[in-house]
Design an enzyme around this catalytic site. Structure first.
Site, PDB file in Angstrom:
ATOM      1  N   LYS A  13      27.791  16.127   6.319  1.00 10.12           N
ATOM      2  CA  LYS A  13      26.953  15.890   5.134  1.00 10.12           C
ATOM      3  C   LYS A  13      25.706  15.076   5.485  1.00 10.12           C
ATOM      4  O   LYS A  13      24.594  15.441   5.126  1.00 10.12           O
ATOM      5  CB  LYS A  13      27.760  15.128   4.047  1.00 10.12           C
ATOM      6  CG  LYS A  13      29.048  15.836   3.630  1.00 10.12           C
ATOM      7  CD  LYS A  13      29.818  15.047   2.572  1.00 10.12           C
ATOM      8  CE  LYS A  13      30.337  13.702   3.032  1.00 10.12           C
ATOM      9  NZ  LYS A  13      31.391  13.756   4.069  1.00 10.12           N
ATOM     10  N   ARG A  88      32.883  11.693  -5.679  1.00  9.49           N
ATOM     11  CA  ARG A  88      34.133  11.838  -4.932  1.00  9.49           C
ATOM     12  C   ARG A  88      35.344  11.895  -5.839  1.00  9.49           C
ATOM     13  O   ARG A  88      36.463  12.034  -5.339  1.00  9.49           O
ATOM     14  CB  ARG A  88      34.301  10.638  -3.994  1.00  9.49           C
ATOM     15  CG  ARG A  88      33.780  10.864  -2.570  1.00  9.49           C
ATOM     16  CD  ARG A  88      33.873   9.519  -1.853  1.00  9.49           C
ATOM     17  NE  ARG A  88      34.071   9.584  -0.434  1.00  9.49           N
ATOM     18  CZ  ARG A  88      33.100   9.503   0.474  1.00  9.49           C
ATOM     19  NH1 ARG A  88      31.851   9.445   0.102  1.00  9.49           N
ATOM     20  NH2 ARG A  88      33.395   9.492   1.754  1.00  9.49           N
ATOM     21  N   ARG A 127      31.348   9.622  16.599  1.00 12.65           N
ATOM     22  CA  ARG A 127      30.093   9.430  15.861  1.00 12.65           C
ATOM     23  C   ARG A 127      29.456   8.068  16.167  1.00 12.65           C
ATOM     24  O   ARG A 127      30.126   7.055  16.224  1.00 12.65           O
ATOM     25  CB  ARG A 127      30.383   9.508  14.354  1.00 12.65           C
ATOM     26  CG  ARG A 127      29.237   9.012  13.483  1.00 12.65           C
ATOM     27  CD  ARG A 127      29.333   9.510  12.077  1.00 12.65           C
ATOM     28  NE  ARG A 127      30.469   9.024  11.331  1.00 12.65           N
ATOM     29  CZ  ARG A 127      30.762   9.420  10.079  1.00 12.65           C
ATOM     30  NH1 ARG A 127      30.003  10.318   9.480  1.00 12.65           N
ATOM     31  NH2 ARG A 127      31.801   8.934   9.467  1.00 12.65           N
ATOM     32  N   ARG A 161      30.641   2.762  13.210  1.00 14.25           N
ATOM     33  CA  ARG A 161      31.211   2.219  11.978  1.00 14.25           C
ATOM     34  C   ARG A 161      32.626   1.702  12.215  1.00 14.25           C
ATOM     35  O   ARG A 161      33.418   2.356  12.888  1.00 14.25           O
ATOM     36  CB  ARG A 161      31.243   3.311  10.912  1.00 14.25           C
ATOM     37  CG  ARG A 161      29.874   3.563  10.310  1.00 14.25           C
ATOM     38  CD  ARG A 161      29.819   4.813   9.479  1.00 14.25           C
ATOM     39  NE  ARG A 161      30.949   4.993   8.573  1.00 14.25           N
ATOM     40  CZ  ARG A 161      31.072   6.025   7.749  1.00 14.25           C
ATOM     41  NH1 ARG A 161      30.133   6.963   7.714  1.00 14.25           N
ATOM     42  NH2 ARG A 161      32.116   6.143   6.965  1.00 14.25           N
ATOM     43  N   ARG A 172      41.126   8.515   4.864  1.00 15.82           N
ATOM     44  CA  ARG A 172      39.942   9.084   4.195  1.00 15.82           C
ATOM     45  C   ARG A 172      40.127  10.570   3.934  1.00 15.82           C
ATOM     46  O   ARG A 172      39.710  11.091   2.896  1.00 15.82           O
ATOM     47  CB  ARG A 172      38.699   8.818   5.044  1.00 15.82           C
ATOM     48  CG  ARG A 172      38.255   7.343   4.939  1.00 15.82           C
ATOM     49  CD  ARG A 172      37.463   6.850   6.134  1.00 15.82           C
ATOM     50  NE  ARG A 172      36.240   7.572   6.359  1.00 15.82           N
ATOM     51  CZ  ARG A 172      35.563   7.572   7.506  1.00 15.82           C
ATOM     52  NH1 ARG A 172      36.004   6.853   8.537  1.00 15.82           N
ATOM     53  NH2 ARG A 172      34.460   8.248   7.625  1.00 15.82           N
TER      54      ARG A 172
HETATM   55  P1  ADP Z   1      31.917   9.831   5.375  1.00 13.64           P
HETATM   56  O1  ADP Z   1      30.481  10.230   5.592  1.00 13.64           O
HETATM   57  O2  ADP Z   1      32.620   9.638   6.652  1.00 13.64           O
HETATM   58  O3  ADP Z   1      32.594  10.746   4.410  1.00 13.64           O
HETATM   59  P2  ADP Z   1      30.882   7.704   3.722  1.00 13.64           P
HETATM   60  O4  ADP Z   1      29.867   6.994   4.522  1.00 13.64           O
HETATM   61  O5  ADP Z   1      30.413   8.676   2.699  1.00 13.64           O
HETATM   62  O6  ADP Z   1      31.925   8.392   4.701  1.00 13.64           O
HETATM   63  O7  ADP Z   1      31.809   6.645   2.962  1.00 13.64           O
HETATM   64  C1  ADP Z   1      32.381   5.546   3.656  1.00 13.64           C
HETATM   65  C2  ADP Z   1      33.302   4.782   2.696  1.00 13.64           C
HETATM   66  O8  ADP Z   1      32.527   4.261   1.599  1.00 13.64           O
HETATM   67  C3  ADP Z   1      34.395   5.623   2.040  1.00 13.64           C
HETATM   68  O9  ADP Z   1      35.557   5.733   2.845  1.00 13.64           O
HETATM   69  C4  ADP Z   1      34.646   4.833   0.751  1.00 13.64           C
HETATM   70  O10 ADP Z   1      35.423   3.670   1.013  1.00 13.64           O
HETATM   71  C5  ADP Z   1      33.247   4.365   0.382  1.00 13.64           C
HETATM   72  N1  ADP Z   1      32.540   5.338  -0.484  1.00 13.64           N
HETATM   73  C6  ADP Z   1      31.413   6.043  -0.179  1.00 13.64           C
HETATM   74  N2  ADP Z   1      31.046   6.827  -1.202  1.00 13.64           N
HETATM   75  C7  ADP Z   1      31.967   6.636  -2.184  1.00 13.64           C
HETATM   76  C8  ADP Z   1      32.161   7.191  -3.489  1.00 13.64           C
HETATM   77  N3  ADP Z   1      31.318   8.113  -3.985  1.00 13.64           N
HETATM   78  N4  ADP Z   1      33.233   6.762  -4.204  1.00 13.64           N
HETATM   79  C9  ADP Z   1      34.077   5.829  -3.729  1.00 13.64           C
HETATM   80  N5  ADP Z   1      33.980   5.284  -2.506  1.00 13.64           N
HETATM   81  C10 ADP Z   1      32.923   5.679  -1.728  1.00 13.64           C
HETATM   82  P1  ADP Z   2      29.635  13.201   7.240  1.00 10.53           P
HETATM   83  O1  ADP Z   2      28.358  12.608   6.701  1.00 10.53           O
HETATM   84  O2  ADP Z   2      30.060  14.429   6.469  1.00 10.53           O
HETATM   85  O3  ADP Z   2      30.740  12.202   7.358  1.00 10.53           O
HETATM   86  P2  ADP Z   2      28.167  13.420   9.786  1.00 10.53           P
HETATM   87  O4  ADP Z   2      26.949  14.193   9.403  1.00 10.53           O
HETATM   88  O5  ADP Z   2      28.016  11.967  10.006  1.00 10.53           O
HETATM   89  O6  ADP Z   2      29.354  13.728   8.727  1.00 10.53           O
HETATM   90  O7  ADP Z   2      28.795  14.107  11.089  1.00 10.53           O
HETATM   91  C1  ADP Z   2      29.926  13.514  11.747  1.00 10.53           C
HETATM   92  C2  ADP Z   2      29.717  13.587  13.260  1.00 10.53           C
HETATM   93  O8  ADP Z   2      29.795  14.958  13.688  1.00 10.53           O
HETATM   94  C3  ADP Z   2      28.358  13.052  13.728  1.00 10.53           C
HETATM   95  O9  ADP Z   2      28.556  12.390  14.967  1.00 10.53           O
HETATM   96  C4  ADP Z   2      27.508  14.321  13.896  1.00 10.53           C
HETATM   97  O10 ADP Z   2      26.543  14.157  14.934  1.00 10.53           O
HETATM   98  C5  ADP Z   2      28.548  15.377  14.265  1.00 10.53           C
HETATM   99  N1  ADP Z   2      28.266  16.693  13.669  1.00 10.53           N
HETATM  100  C6  ADP Z   2      27.703  16.964  12.456  1.00 10.53           C
HETATM  101  N2  ADP Z   2      27.615  18.299  12.243  1.00 10.53           N
HETATM  102  C7  ADP Z   2      28.156  18.903  13.342  1.00 10.53           C
HETATM  103  C8  ADP Z   2      28.363  20.279  13.740  1.00 10.53           C
HETATM  104  N3  ADP Z   2      27.999  21.292  12.944  1.00 10.53           N
HETATM  105  N4  ADP Z   2      28.942  20.492  14.943  1.00 10.53           N
HETATM  106  C9  ADP Z   2      29.314  19.460  15.744  1.00 10.53           C
HETATM  107  N5  ADP Z   2      29.141  18.148  15.435  1.00 10.53           N
HETATM  108  C10 ADP Z   2      28.565  17.863  14.257  1.00 10.53           C
END
Ligand code: ADP
Ligand code: ADP
Ligand code: ZN
Length: 215
Positions: A13, A88, A127, A161, A172
């Site tokens: 994302k 979410r 990551r 992170r 998660r």
């Molecule tokens: P990822 O990209 O790995 O899905 P995020 O950076 O979006 O993780 O979120 C990290 C953490 O922040 C989540 O595990 C949760 O604890 C909190 N968080 C982020 N967005 C939301 C949301 N929309 N609702 C509730 N908790 C959230």
């Molecule tokens: P999210 O925001 O959904 O948690 P990220 O965009 O941070 O996910 O991506 C998670 C990890 O995977 C990052 O280290 C990113 O560079 C890598 N990544 C993202 N998209 C791809 C893909 N299509 N193929 C392989 N690795 C990816």
């Protein structure tokens, strides 16, 4: 245009939101980034959110919808929003509808990034991001072009992170399955959902998203 990028942790994302910011001048609204900034600043929201985030659980609907509303108020009418990691829960999805309506905006697309759960742990534990500009990288899938140097800003400082460890990722993923995936029918009823294969290469995922937005 206002769109939601939906998918489990590690689906891509943030990576795709950054691309859309660069190619279309849209604004990325990542609740995860906003919460991490609040934690770093030691604000009241950050103090409440930190332990919940470290455990991989969800922060309260009221907190996240509150910060999204504040951010929406800072956008100009012409700027499109990319919701990354929000909503979410069903309550957040309903809150977002109210927030958008009150500002004369509407939702154009919900893009679900579909990924193989087995790949997610590897994506998450590999990551890292630039500590200066925030550009995202991966140990195997997206290394900086020059070792230890950010492609975008040239910095040599990177960070990981605290919640990007295997145990927290499992929680998660369970939260996603239990609370986030069930909101898809809410948007399917309104014919807003498009599915994109998140297992493809980063550029191919981007091209598939462009096809949805241009279609
Ligand atoms: P990822 O990209 O790995 O899905 P995020 O950076 O979006 O993780 O979120 C990290 C953490 O922040 C989540 O595990 C949760 O604890 C909190 N968080 C982020 N967005 C939301 C949301 N929309 N609702 C509730 N908790 C959230
Ligand atoms: P999210 O925001 O959904 O948690 P990220 O965009 O941070 O996910 O991506 C998670 C990890 O995977 C990052 O280290 C990113 O560079 C890598 N990544 C993202 N998209 C791809 C893909 N299509 N193929 C392989 N690795 C990816
Ligand atoms: Zn950088």
């Amino acid at each position: 245009m206002n769109i939601i990028l939906l998918g489990p942790p590690g689906a891509g994302k943030g990576t795709q939101a950054t691309r859309l910011v660069q190619s279309r001048g849209m604004v990325q609204l990542s609740t995860g980034d906003m919460l991490r900034a609040a934690v770093a600043a030691g604000s009241p929201v950050g103090l409440q959110a930190k332990a919940v985030m470290d455990a991989g659980e969800l922060v309260s609907d009221a907190i996240v919808s509150g910060i999204i509303g504040e951010r929406l108020d800072q956008l100009s009418g012409g700027q499109g929003a990319i919701f990354d990691g929000y909503p979410r829960t069903q309550a957040q999805a309903e809150a977002l509808d109210r927030l958008l309506e009150a500002r004369g905006r509407r939702l154009d697309h919900v893009i679900e990034l579909t990924v193989d759960e087995n790949a997610l742990v590897a994506r998450i534990v590999g990551r890292f991001t630039c500590a200066v500009c925030g550009e995202g990288y991966h140990d195997s899938f997206k290394r900086p072009k020059v070792d230890n140097t950010c492609d975008v800003c040239g910095s040599h400082e990177f960070k990981r992170r605290p919640d990007d460890n295997e145990e927290t990722v499992r929680t998660r993923m369970a939260e996603y399955r239990a609370k986030t995936a069930p909101i898809l029918p809410y948007y399917e009823q309104r014919k807003l959902v498009s599915r994109v294969d998140g297992m493809a290469d980063i550029d191919d995922v981007g091209a598939a998203i462009d096809a949805v937005l241009n279609g």
